[in-house]
Design a protein around this motif. Structure first.
Motif, PDB file in Angstrom:
ATOM      1  N   LEU A   1       0.867  -1.037  -0.071  1.00 15.76           N
ATOM      2  CA  LEU A   1      -0.164   0.064  -0.158  1.00 15.76           C
ATOM      3  C   LEU A   1       0.895   1.192   0.106  1.00 15.76           C
ATOM      4  N   GLU A   2       1.906   1.204   0.958  1.00 15.83           N
ATOM      5  CA  GLU A   2       2.827   2.264   0.843  1.00 15.83           C
ATOM      6  C   GLU A   2       3.479   2.626  -0.531  1.00 15.83           C
ATOM      7  N   VAL A   3       3.923   1.584  -1.164  1.00 11.18           N
ATOM      8  CA  VAL A   3       4.802   1.660  -2.449  1.00 11.18           C
ATOM      9  C   VAL A   3       3.880   2.269  -3.285  1.00 11.18           C
ATOM     10  N   ILE A   4       2.484   1.976  -3.363  1.00 15.40           N
ATOM     11  CA  ILE A   4       1.533   2.543  -4.416  1.00 15.40           C
ATOM     12  C   ILE A   4       1.370   3.986  -4.084  1.00 15.40           C
ATOM     13  N   ALA A   5       1.193   4.335  -2.823  1.00 15.20           N
ATOM     14  CA  ALA A   5       1.117   5.597  -2.308  1.00 15.20           C
ATOM     15  C   ALA A   5       2.162   6.464  -2.743  1.00 15.20           C
ATOM     16  N   ASP A   6       3.389   5.900  -2.402  1.00 15.34           N
ATOM     17  CA  ASP A   6       4.611   6.691  -2.821  1.00 15.34           C
ATOM     18  C   ASP A   6       4.846   6.976  -4.023  1.00 15.34           C
ATOM     19  N   GLN A   7       4.502   5.911  -5.068  1.00 15.09           N
ATOM     20  CA  GLN A   7       4.598   6.051  -6.512  1.00 15.09           C
ATOM     21  C   GLN A   7       3.803   7.228  -7.003  1.00 15.09           C
ATOM     22  N   VAL A   8       2.496   7.248  -6.472  1.00 12.76           N
ATOM     23  CA  VAL A   8       1.487   8.256  -7.048  1.00 12.76           C
ATOM     24  C   VAL A   8       1.838   9.593  -6.411  1.00 12.76           C
ATOM     25  N   ARG A   9       2.357   9.668  -5.393  1.00 17.90           N
ATOM     26  CA  ARG A   9       2.522  11.072  -4.730  1.00 17.90           C
ATOM     27  C   ARG A   9       4.020  11.597  -5.515  1.00 17.90           C
ATOM     28  N   ASP A  10       4.982  10.642  -5.749  1.00 19.18           N
ATOM     29  CA  ASP A  10       5.908  11.222  -6.631  1.00 19.18           C
ATOM     30  C   ASP A  10       5.613  11.505  -7.878  1.00 19.18           C
ATOM     31  N   ALA A  11       4.891  10.921  -8.537  1.00 21.36           N
ATOM     32  CA  ALA A  11       4.323  11.205  -9.975  1.00 21.36           C
ATOM     33  C   ALA A  11       3.832  12.649  -9.999  1.00 21.36           C
ATOM     34  N   VAL A  12       2.837  12.856  -8.977  1.00 18.09           N
ATOM     35  CA  VAL A  12       2.116  14.145  -8.972  1.00 18.09           C
ATOM     36  C   VAL A  12       2.937  15.315  -8.763  1.00 18.09           C
ATOM     37  N   ALA A  13       3.866  14.998  -7.738  1.00 21.26           N
ATOM     38  CA  ALA A  13       4.916  16.054  -7.520  1.00 21.26           C
ATOM     39  C   ALA A  13       5.922  16.461  -8.751  1.00 21.26           C
ATOM     40  N   ARG A  14       5.983  15.413  -9.707  1.00 22.72           N
ATOM     41  CA  ARG A  14       6.798  15.811 -10.833  1.00 22.72           C
ATOM     42  C   ARG A  14       6.102  16.284 -11.963  1.00 22.72           C
ATOM     43  N   GLY A  15       4.700  16.646 -11.613  1.00 26.21           N
ATOM     44  CA  GLY A  15       4.002  17.288 -12.728  1.00 26.21           C
ATOM     45  C   GLY A  15       2.832  16.427 -13.494  1.00 26.21           C
ATOM     46  N   ALA A  16       2.785  15.274 -12.981  1.00 27.05           N
ATOM     47  CA  ALA A  16       1.604  14.358 -13.684  1.00 27.05           C
ATOM     48  C   ALA A  16       0.264  14.868 -13.139  1.00 27.05           C
ATOM     49  N   ARG A  17      -0.764  14.581 -13.935  1.00 30.51           N
ATOM     50  CA  ARG A  17      -1.960  14.799 -13.569  1.00 30.51           C
ATOM     51  C   ARG A  17      -2.609  13.698 -13.231  1.00 30.51           C
ATOM     52  N   ALA A  18      -3.455  13.927 -11.981  1.00 31.28           N
ATOM     53  CA  ALA A  18      -4.026  12.635 -11.404  1.00 31.28           C
ATOM     54  C   ALA A  18      -5.466  12.742 -12.044  1.00 31.28           C
ATOM     55  N   VAL A  19      -5.662  12.184 -13.007  1.00 25.20           N
ATOM     56  CA  VAL A  19      -7.190  12.369 -13.757  1.00 25.20           C
ATOM     57  C   VAL A  19      -8.112  11.598 -12.990  1.00 25.20           C
ATOM     58  N   LEU A  20      -7.938  10.428 -12.501  1.00 28.48           N
ATOM     59  CA  LEU A  20      -8.822   9.742 -11.551  1.00 28.48           C
ATOM     60  C   LEU A  20      -7.983   9.370 -10.070  1.00 28.48           C
ATOM     61  N   GLY A  21      -8.722   9.715  -9.088  1.00 29.45           N
ATOM     62  CA  GLY A  21      -7.947   9.433  -7.719  1.00 29.45           C
ATOM     63  C   GLY A  21      -6.806  10.017  -7.729  1.00 29.45           C
ATOM     64  N   GLY A  22      -5.815   9.451  -6.661  1.00 33.05           N
ATOM     65  CA  GLY A  22      -4.638  10.014  -6.104  1.00 33.05           C
ATOM     66  C   GLY A  22      -4.185   9.324  -4.871  1.00 33.05           C
ATOM     67  N   PRO A  23      -3.313  10.076  -4.371  1.00 32.42           N
ATOM     68  CA  PRO A  23      -2.734   9.485  -3.007  1.00 32.42           C
ATOM     69  C   PRO A  23      -4.173   8.842  -2.166  1.00 32.42           C
ATOM     70  N   GLN A  24      -4.939   9.881  -2.097  1.00 38.50           N
ATOM     71  CA  GLN A  24      -6.239   9.614  -1.186  1.00 38.50           C
ATOM     72  C   GLN A  24      -6.954   8.347  -1.524  1.00 38.50           C
ATOM     73  N   SER A  25      -6.798   7.776  -2.639  1.00 42.39           N
ATOM     74  CA  SER A  25      -7.427   6.490  -3.242  1.00 42.39           C
ATOM     75  C   SER A  25      -6.824   5.458  -2.417  1.00 42.39           C
ATOM     76  N   VAL A  26      -5.644   5.375  -1.859  1.00 48.95           N
ATOM     77  CA  VAL A  26      -5.032   4.420  -0.821  1.00 48.95           C
ATOM     78  C   VAL A  26      -5.929   4.499   0.685  1.00 48.95           C
ATOM     79  N   THR A  27      -6.944   3.561   0.627  1.00 43.43           N
ATOM     80  CA  THR A  27      -7.593   3.326   2.068  1.00 43.43           C
ATOM     81  C   THR A  27      -7.410   1.925   2.486  1.00 43.43           C
ATOM     82  N   PRO A  28      -6.478   1.709   3.236  1.00 41.51           N
ATOM     83  CA  PRO A  28      -6.180   0.196   3.644  1.00 41.51           C
ATOM     84  C   PRO A  28      -7.211  -0.397   3.971  1.00 41.51           C
ATOM     85  N   PRO A  29      -7.569  -1.735   3.554  1.00 47.26           N
ATOM     86  CA  PRO A  29      -6.484  -2.630   2.670  1.00 47.26           C
ATOM     87  C   PRO A  29      -6.882  -2.417   1.331  1.00 47.26           C
ATOM     88  N   TYR A  30      -7.672  -1.247   0.713  1.00 48.39           N
ATOM     89  CA  TYR A  30      -8.064  -1.276  -0.615  1.00 48.39           C
ATOM     90  C   TYR A  30      -7.400  -0.008  -1.398  1.00 48.39           C
TER      91      TYR A  30
END
Length: 482
Positions: free
Chosen positions: A306-335
């Motif tokens: 779960l943390e790996v997924i959240a870290d990758q999404v946060r890193d992508a957004v920080a680098r300028g990616a667009r979160a078209v659907l969802g984002g770091p907030q989509s990680v709600t353990p265990p889903y």
């Protein structure tokens, strides 16, 4: 099918590590009798095992769900695939591994030649947790069909599934126990590698694969390795966008994205990228996550992923990616709810490292040629897909991709075809399971030549006549010198 950082291995525990040598010894004791059944005898047993699995498939589905958290339909698909591949290996082993005659060539025309495939002995299989029945059944059934016995080390997250498989086979074989199970964590897997097996078949993360190979090196034990993947889809300007989007969402989100040949990257040509992204977002947004009967996919099996997924999404957004659907907030353990990212820098972890979650990166490219270049840029090389209305062109693009398997106008089609070899290149591993190549992975090839009569020229003798070698040279020049 695998993960990257290595989510196929839970924290270390000594459980089961000391049982490996005993299991290998027991398997070796049974091997001669199992080999002695011949292809026909083993085919009968393996077909009966397949039938028993299908008769009791509800049990296996419930067990897979309990250990992995996947939906009932995801578990049912896994059981169907396991049975399909098991049956294929049982039926086709004799054709793939049986004696075959080979031409000796004109120079050695006085010989008869045959090639045979003999079992290695005892094969160790180290399985993953994301498909705890389907993935191990491939190498297990291939090894068994070829006359080997097997020791299976299932993931410590899914030990009961591995034990169920062994128990159902034992119901068919009776006293002849040809599949043994060792449970435990990575120490048990290491012990199996060092326990004198004749080959290891491993599925898991690329990082863990390196540790497996290091353990195998002590005894020079060969291995077939399926490591991680970062599979890409290429969407050409003439693609059926509706079909491509539907396939992309399923390939990225099925089993909560926990599939080694699941889709993680899409490269869409500029002229269709916006429309494709809209279609993907619309379909992904409609998916339901949870453990209820209406869920499209379930939980993330390994909590630390779960943390790996959240870290990758946060890193992508920080680098300028667009979160078209969802984002770091989509990680709600265990889903993890579906996440679609666009315009992600190519050096971001979400593009270069295996995510193993329901996250899809969609990047635009100027051409299919650029898409191929980007798809090939990483270290992984497992599966890929190409969408174009021109199937000939699609096959040409596929041939240029650095991947072990490519589907044109479909996704992951190769995994459902038991005759098709499955495996990767680079960080995704080497060797193949499934198909004739997968059967031969667990045998040793032996060539047998038999001289039928003495030839007129006998160069392989110190008693040859003085004119033998000049005559041989003239013959070869006549045959091949033009």
């Amino acid at each position: 099918m695998t993960t990257a950082t290595p989510p196929h291995d839970a924290p270390a525990s000594p459980s089961g590590a000391h049982d490996a040598a005993r299991a290998v010894s027991a398997a070796r004791t049974a091997q001669a009798a199992w080999d002695g059944l011949g292809f026909a005898g083993r085919r009968k047993v393996l077909k009966a095992w397949c039938a028993l699995i299908l008769q009791r498939s509800d049990e296996l589905v419930d067990l897979i769900r309990a250990e992995t958290g996947k939906t009932a339909d995801d578990a049912r698909l896994e059981v169907v695939l396991a049975a399909h591949h098991l049956r294929w290996n049982a039926v086709h082993a004799a054709r793939a591994l049986g004696r075959r005659r080979v031409s000796p060539g004109l120079l050695m025309f006085n010989h008869a030649v045959e090639v045979i495939h003999r079992p290695l002995g005892v094969v160790g299989v180290i399985g993953p947790w994301n498909y705890p029945a389907f993935i191990p059944v491939g190498p297990v059934s291939a090894a068994l069909a070829g006359g080997n016995t097997v020791v299976l080390k299932p993931s410590e997250l899914t030990p009961r599934t591995g034990e169920w498989l062994a128990a159902t086979l034992a119901e068919v074989t009776g006293r002849l126990r040809v599949l043994h199970v060792v449970t435990g964590d990575g120490t048990a897997g290491e012990a199996l590698c060092r326990a004198g097996v004749d080959k290891i078949a491993f599925t898991g993360s690329s990082a863990t694969a390196r540790r497996v190979l290091a353990a195998c090196a002590d005894r020079m034990t060969p291995a077939v390795i399926e490591g991680g993947g970062k599979d890409a889809m290429i969407v050409a300007a003439d693609a059926d966008l509706d079909a491509a989007a539907d396939a992309a969402v399923w390939a990225a989100m099925t089993n909560a994205g926990q599939t080694c040949v699941g889709l993680e990257r899409v490269y869409a040509v500029d002229t269709v990228a916006d429309r494709f992204l809209d279609l993907v977002t619309e379909r992904a947004a409609a998916l339901r996550v949870g453990d209820g009967p209406d869920a499209d996919f379930g939980r993330i099996t390994l909590p630390r992923q779960l943390e790996v997924i959240a870290d990758q999404v946060r890193d992508a957004v920080a680098r300028g990616a667009r979160a078209v659907l969802g984002g770091p907030q989509s990680v709600t353990p265990p889903y993890v709810a579906p996440i679609v990212l666009a315009d992600v820098p190519e050096d971001a972890a979400a593009v270069t490292e295996e995510t193993f979650g329901p996250v899809l990166v969609v990047n635009r490219v100027s051409s299919v040629a650029e898409a191929v270049e980007r798809a090939n840029a990483g270290g992984y090389g497992l599966g890929a897909s190409v969408f174009t209305r021109d199937r000939g062109s699609g096959r040409g693009v596929a041939a240029g991709l650095r991947a072990g398997m490519v589907s044109v106008n479909a996704v992951i089609a190769f995994a459902g075809m038991p005759a098709v070899p499955f495996g990767g290149v680079g960080d995704s591993g080497f060797g193949r399971v499934h198909g004739p190549d997968g059967l031969r992975e667990f045998t040793r090839t032996q060539a047998i030549t038999s001289q039928r009569f003495r030839p007129p020229l006998q160069p392989a003798s110190f008693r040859r006549r003085p004119g033998t070698m000049p005559a041989l040279v003239r013959l070869v020049r006549t045959l091949y010198g033009r």
